[in-house]
Design a protein around this motif. Structure first.
Motif, PDB file in Angstrom:
ATOM      1  N   UNK A  73      -8.583 -10.217   9.668  1.00  0.00           N
ATOM      2  CA  UNK A  73      -8.052 -10.554   7.799  1.00  0.00           C
ATOM      3  C   UNK A  73      -7.384 -11.787   7.784  1.00  0.00           C
ATOM      4  N   UNK A  94     -10.981 -10.941  -9.260  1.00  0.00           N
ATOM      5  CA  UNK A  94     -11.143 -10.635  -7.311  1.00  0.00           C
ATOM      6  C   UNK A  94     -10.379 -11.404  -6.745  1.00  0.00           C
ATOM      7  N   UNK A 146      -7.807 -12.854  -6.943  1.00  0.00           N
ATOM      8  CA  UNK A 146      -6.210 -11.982  -5.757  1.00  0.00           C
ATOM      9  C   UNK A 146      -6.310 -11.658  -4.622  1.00  0.00           C
ATOM     10  N   UNK A 147      -7.558 -10.851  -4.616  1.00  0.00           N
ATOM     11  CA  UNK A 147      -7.945  -9.974  -3.011  1.00  0.00           C
ATOM     12  C   UNK A 147      -7.508 -10.866  -1.932  1.00  0.00           C
ATOM     13  N   UNK A 174      -4.245 -11.701  -1.286  1.00  0.00           N
ATOM     14  CA  UNK A 174      -3.493 -10.865  -0.681  1.00  0.00           C
ATOM     15  C   UNK A 174      -3.694 -10.392   0.870  1.00  0.00           C
ATOM     16  N   UNK A 175      -4.979 -10.566   1.125  1.00  0.00           N
ATOM     17  CA  UNK A 175      -5.252 -10.334   2.354  1.00  0.00           C
ATOM     18  C   UNK A 175      -4.462 -10.952   3.074  1.00  0.00           C
ATOM     19  N   UNK A 195      -1.261 -10.364   3.703  1.00  0.00           N
ATOM     20  CA  UNK A 195      -0.362  -8.957   4.523  1.00  0.00           C
ATOM     21  C   UNK A 195      -1.063  -9.299   6.137  1.00  0.00           C
ATOM     22  N   UNK A 208       4.383 -11.146   2.629  1.00  0.00           N
ATOM     23  CA  UNK A 208       4.557  -9.704   2.097  1.00  0.00           C
ATOM     24  C   UNK A 208       4.359  -9.716   0.461  1.00  0.00           C
ATOM     25  N   UNK A 227       1.936  -9.322  -2.897  1.00  0.00           N
ATOM     26  CA  UNK A 227       2.320  -8.300  -3.612  1.00  0.00           C
ATOM     27  C   UNK A 227       3.034  -9.032  -4.732  1.00  0.00           C
TER      28      UNK A 227
END
Lengths: 347, 184, 165
Positions: A82, A134, A136-137, A140-141, A144, A152, A156
């Motif tokens: 990830x 999309x 934002x993925x 975010x990934x 995280x 994080x 967020x």
């Protein structure tokens, strides 16, 4: 599995177009990083990078080379797959938008008429909107997978910010779609060529769209996801080497693409003002169109930078206040007013 | 409290009017201010190509002087070491032998002369203390180095080039300021 | 076997495979990501059926907004093996029974399908924005308006909650 000869030619043509568009947007994004530093310097009475090459023009190459040679660090406790997926997704979604943008009119080439658009889908605007949502993925990934509190928090912030501003952006876009009556970007440009630019119909919608575009690109004054003085570096704190480069680069590609989208939606796309393209030969007209689009894009990119070096960052509650309590009601009002005007004047 | 100057400005805490709450006018004003800076003159100097001139009172790296025939001025009297507030200067004196008249101006000379550039504060008191005008502060900086011991400059580092053998370097090291006046 | 069938098979494999991965993967974040892949495969199916509007709306709404919120919540929770609650056998049994019932219903529904009528690929305009809009505003205007009032009230509710300082 039979590809006809004509299909093959089309596939090759589209492949060449894709390569050109992607490499062009990469080069432009590269020089946008350079322009950012130069504009910042000029606005602050400095000189900016001027050592690498004439006028410092090789600076982006030097920056990229430096990033490639930096040590690659992957945190021990992070999910490795990830962690790598994050920047890759950010880069990919940033570049996917360029598929539906009409870069110019047709160009005549060895007897073939090539449309300067990778694909003219009948849902062009929605496609752009989908890809942006999309985007934002990646953040975010990556945030995280870094296994870091600050990352994080940055991720967020990015997620809630982008979702919040997408609403206002979508509603302001609906008002525009009510005026144009089409979802295809190409048709919108043709409409604007024949009549007038959409900014005249939708000034308030454009303002809302512009503010939301700043927020979607995570640009100052909405760069809270990476707020360096409270979150260290935000979502890319743990990243190094070219992965960090990808994140930073994706931001500039996003900026370029959103400038193109704004120019296409509200400022006539490749329409050169006060020039009747029908009188010119098709190739010249296409070149003029590309030049016009690029001119508009450069203005927008300058605006992005100009705002960055003028307005300080918002506080997070101010950001949410602006998004939910000002922009969304304003966009709803704009939609209502547009509907009322269309209904009253019968379009 | 009475204000000392009339520069202080009272903060206006009145609630903002509608125009102010729109923020757009003030944002526009701010953008105009930054835009006006595009046309301002840039104070930056492109350093290696262009150099800022040294001020007439600039105090840089020390140099041990020679006279016109290339003889060392220093007599190792130790006044500079006494004057030095940072205690950066040490020296050892020696007597001039026969046949060394072309090397040293007086009968006594400094066999060893060291300045610790990490201690030196470039105050210029050594220059003022010297009765023979043997040491003065030139118009150069101490170059950076990797080791501490490199910063203890000995005589070979400090001595000015020979005026007869290497006149160009001598003139250059002497600088633009008239250092020679007091000798004559 | 033409290219459409091939794409259909690939997309179906992707959809079913990632759905299984979603259920079986240990980490909830991975589950969410696999679910996003499922949505993409389903959007691919919509495009095959010439329903581009539905495809892109599926991506915008589900992959772009709802799954982001899911991911948001999952990331904030401290989910690991230590904090995982131990389910007793009774609960597991009930789960198996209810899941099996659902499977039976689906199987019986599949058995009843008239296999003569296949899905039309690349034809039909039910999923295009124009025909969809016309349908919604003529044949299904009442349910459509009721649901839009519902959404509007939800939006206003969100604004009201936001306004409460």
């Amino acid at each position: 599995m039979m590809l006809q000869a004509i299909d093959l030619a089309l596939v090759i043509e589209k492949l060449i177009l894709i390569v050109i568009v992607i490499s062009a947007s990469l080069v432009i994004a590269m020089y946008t990083t350079f322009a950012e530093r130069k504009v910042a310097a000029i606005l602050q009475d400095r000189r900016g990078p001027n050592r690498a090459g004439p006028f410092g023009l090789l600076q982006p190459l030097a920056d990229g080379l430096k990033l490639f040679f930096k040590e690659e660090i992957i945190p021990n406790f992070s999910s490795k797959f990830l962690f790598i997926l994050g920047p890759a997704l950010a880069m990919m979604t940033a570049m996917m938008t360029s598929a539906v943008i009409p870069w110019g009119d047709k160009i005549e080439f060895f007897g073939r008429s090539v449309a300067l658009q990778i694909t003219d889908v009948n849902i062009g605007v929605l496609y752009v909107f989908g890809v942006v949502s999309l985007g934002v993925y990646g953040i975010m990934i990556g945030s995280w997978a870094s296994n870091n509190k600050f990352s994080l928090l940055g991720g967020l912030r990015a997620a809630s910010q982008i979702i919040s501003y997408e609403l206002a952006m979508g509603i302001s876009m609906i008002a525009l779609l009510m005026v144009t009556g089409t979802l295809s970007l190409k048709e919108m440009v043709i409409q604007q060529q024949q009549t007038h630019w959409n900014i005249i119909n939708q000034p308030l919608g454009f303002l809302i769209f512009l503010i939301c575009a700043f927020a979607e690109c995570n640009r100052t004054p909405f760069d809270l996801p990476e707020a360096e003085n409270e979150l260290i570096g935000g979502y890319h704190t743990e990243y190094s080497s070219m992965k960090l480069g990808f994140y930073l680069f994706a931001e500039y590609i996003n900026m370029f693409i959103s400038s193109v989208i704004m120019a296409t939606l509200f400022f006539g796309g490749y329409d050169m003002p006060f020039v009747n393209e029908a009188l010119l030969s098709p190739n010249i007209a296409a070149l003029v169109g590309i030049a016009a689009l690029m001119g508009k894009v450069i203005c927008f990119i300058f605006l992005f930078m100009w705002v960055r070096w003028t307005i300080p960052r918002f506080r997070y509650d101010q950001l949410m206040h602006l998004g939910w309590r000002i922009l969304i009601p304003l966009a709803l009002f704009n939609m209502l007013a547009t509907g009322g005007v269309i209904l009253y004047f019968g379009k | 409290m009475q204000a000392l100057t009339n520069k202080s400005k009272q903060v206006n805490r009145a609630p903002m009017s509608f125009i102010e709450r729109l923020y757009l006018p003030s944002i526009f004003k701010g953008m105009l201010i930054t835009f006006s800076h595009i046309f301002k003159k840039k104070p930056t100097i492109n350093y290696p190509e262009k150099q800022r001139p040294f001020s007439p009172v600039f105090r840089g790296l020390q140099i041990l002087n020679r006279d016109e025939e290339g003889r060392e001025n220093c007599t190792a009297c130790g006044l500079c070491a006494v004057a030095c507030p940072a205690e950066a200067i040490t020296m050892e004196a020696a007597e001039r032998q026969n046949g060394e008249e072309h090397l040293y101006k007086e009968e006594k000379y400094a066999a060893k002369y060291e300045i610790n550039m990490l201690r030196c504060i470039f105050c210029g008191l050594c220059e003022e203390a010297c009765p023979k005008d043997a040491i003065y502060l030139s118009e150069t900086f101490t170059p950076a180095d990797y080791q501490r011991k490199q910063f203890i400059y000995n005589k070979t580092d400090l001595l000015i080039p020979h005026p007869k053998e290497n006149p160009d370097a001598y003139e250059k090291a002497l600088g633009n300021r008239p250092k020679r006046e007091s000798v004559n | 076997m033409n290219i459409t069938t091939l794409v259909f098979i690939l997309l179906s494999l992707l959809a079913v495979g990632s759905a299984i991965m979603m259920i079986t993967s240990k980490s909830p974040v991975h589950s969410v990501l696999w679910l996003i892949v499922v949505f993409f495969a389903i959007s691919g199916h919509y495009i095959l059926m010439n329903a581009q509007f539905l495809a892109i709306v599926n991506i915008i709404v589900y992959a772009g907004a709802i799954m982001v919120l899911f991911l948001f919540v999952v990331m904030l929770m401290n989910l690991n093996k230590e904090t995982e609650p131990v389910k007793n056998y009774r609960l597991q049994l009930i789960g198996v029974v209810s899941g099996g019932c659902l499977l039976l219903i689906i199987l019986s529904a599949i058995m009843k399908i008239d296999t003569q009528q296949l899905v039309e690929m690349k034809v039909g305009d039910a999923g295009l924005i124009q025909s969809l809009g016309k349908n919604l505003f003529t044949n299904y205007v009442l349910p459509f308006e009721i649901s839009s009032v519902l959404f509007l009230s939800a939006m206003i509710g969100a604004v009201v909650i936001g306004k409460k300082d």
